[in-house]
Design a protein around this motif. Structure first.
Motif, PDB file in Angstrom:
ATOM      1  N   SER A 241       0.832  -1.191   0.000  1.00  0.00           N
ATOM      2  CA  SER A 241       0.000   0.000   0.000  1.00  0.00           C
ATOM      3  C   SER A 241       0.870   1.245   0.000  1.00  0.00           C
TER       4      SER A 241
ATOM      5  N   ILE B 106       0.158  -4.399   3.115  1.00  0.00           N
ATOM      6  CA  ILE B 106      -1.130  -3.906   3.608  1.00  0.00           C
ATOM      7  C   ILE B 106      -1.475  -4.477   4.984  1.00  0.00           C
ATOM      8  N   SER B 107      -0.884  -5.601   5.353  1.00  0.00           N
ATOM      9  CA  SER B 107      -1.133  -6.138   6.689  1.00  0.00           C
ATOM     10  C   SER B 107      -0.657  -5.171   7.767  1.00  0.00           C
TER      11      SER B 107
ATOM     12  N   MET C 219      -3.077  -1.518   7.052  1.00  0.00           N
ATOM     13  CA  MET C 219      -4.538  -1.576   7.084  1.00  0.00           C
ATOM     14  C   MET C 219      -5.143  -1.180   8.430  1.00  0.00           C
TER      15      MET C 219
ATOM     16  N   HIS D  97      -5.018   2.577   8.733  1.00  0.00           N
ATOM     17  CA  HIS D  97      -5.939   3.189   7.769  1.00  0.00           C
ATOM     18  C   HIS D  97      -7.375   3.135   8.290  1.00  0.00           C
ATOM     19  N   LYS D  98      -7.762   1.985   8.807  1.00  0.00           N
ATOM     20  CA  LYS D  98      -9.129   1.842   9.319  1.00  0.00           C
ATOM     21  C   LYS D  98      -9.352   2.679  10.576  1.00  0.00           C
TER      22      LYS D  98
ATOM     23  N   LEU E 143      -9.249  -4.488   1.254  1.00  0.00           N
ATOM     24  CA  LEU E 143      -9.436  -3.037   1.158  1.00  0.00           C
ATOM     25  C   LEU E 143     -10.158  -2.732  -0.157  1.00  0.00           C
TER      26      LEU E 143
ATOM     27  N   ALA F  37      -3.951 -10.140   6.003  1.00  0.00           N
ATOM     28  CA  ALA F  37      -4.247  -9.587   4.678  1.00  0.00           C
ATOM     29  C   ALA F  37      -3.481 -10.312   3.576  1.00  0.00           C
TER      30      ALA F  37
END
Length: 295
Positions: free
Chosen positions: A97, A178-179, A182, A185-186, A204, A260
């Motif tokens: 990401s 992304i693991s 994420m 981000h959330k 995502l 992820a």
């Protein structure tokens, strides 16, 4: 069976190796142990397996970059990823990401917006990476090349410190698996502008890919299994079959989803072709960057 991991316990590769170990107990070996041999940017583990007995009792579990990037970034390397190993297959795949934090104004919502901001603020156009010479580093290089905008990589000892500096406003952006990104981000502490997959991540689904936004950057990482050179074909086939069974199990699928990641199975022959294609793809990227790894 001993699964050799070139990174400390608790990291993403180690955790995934332990998930795989649980699935291989029984179908492949009565006992499966994970051994961490960190050091020399994971090369200690790679060399250990290169020199192990080819009886199927020792395997390397590694991310892609020691096998696909290091041959281009190190002036001298003690191994050849194809000649000195028996590729068995990948076990998982994931993507990266591109993240921004509070240094970048809230009005920046897309990669195009971010590139324009970088042009207006060239002294701040830097991105954090999980380490020098790893896949996130060169994914950032690919994006900078596509954007035709200088972006300075800042290398950290792992993904967490890079993200901490993004959250703290010390650096504008970072490239991470992304693991790692994420949860932040959330939680709203960082913003993921894009993912590097060929398609959007199932984890995502609202985040577009780089390619969707007009930047031809597709980077999908794998974690794969290698045996020592000259391992007999029947041993390789047996381990490949056990990995295939593991990647189809609900237990492994559910466990990987927590990080992820998705299971990925390929035959040894197909995996060999993936490695060859990755080596060919990364060569020009590394050369154009001018990066040379520190021995």
């Amino acid at each position: 069976m001993h699964i050799i991991v070139g990174f400390p316990a608790g990291g993403g590769t180690d955790v995934t190796a332990r998930v795989l170990a649980e699935s291989l107990r029984g179908p492949y070996a009565a006992a499966v142990l994970v051994e961490n041999k960190p050091g020399a940017s994971a090369r200690l583990a790679v060399d250990y397996v290169k020199n192990a007995d080819p009886d199927g009792s020792v395997m390397l579990f590694t991310p892609d970059f020691p096998m696909t990037l290091y041959p281009h970034s190190f002036k001298t390397l003690s191994y050849d990823p194809l000649k000195d190993f028996t590729p068995v297959g990948p076990a998982t795949k994931s993507m990266l990401s591109y993240n921004i934090g509070p240094m970048v104004p809230a009005s920046v919502k897309t990669l195009k917006d971010y590139v324009e901001w970088c042009k207006a603020n060239p002294d701040k156009a830097s991105y954090g990476t999980t380490s020098a010479g790893a896949t996130p580093h060169f994914a950032g290089v690919m994006f900078a090349n596509e954007a035709k905008q200088a972006m300075n990589p800042v290398h950290y000892r792992g993904g967490a410190p890079a993200l901490q500096d993004v959250v703290g406003g010390h650096i504008a952006a970072s490239v991470n698996p992304i693991s790692e990104s994420m949860p932040l981000h959330k939680a709203g502490t960082i913003r993921i502008l894009a993912v590097t997959g060929a398609q959007r991540s199932q984890f995502l689904p609202d985040v577009p890919t780089m390619k969707e936004q007009g930047y031809d950057v597709v980077v999908e990482s794998w974690l794969g299994v290698f045996l020592p050179p000259k391992t007999p074909d029947d041993v390789t086939r047996a381990l490949s079959a056990a990995i295939g069974e593991a990647t189809r199990s609900a237990t492994m699928i559910d466990n990987l989803a927590k990080f992820a990641s998705e299971p990925l199975y390929q035959t040894p022959a197909d995996f060999t072709e993936i490695i060859k294609a990755d080596l060919k793809r990364w060569g020009p990227v590394v050369k154009a960057s001018g990066f040379v790894a520190v021995e």
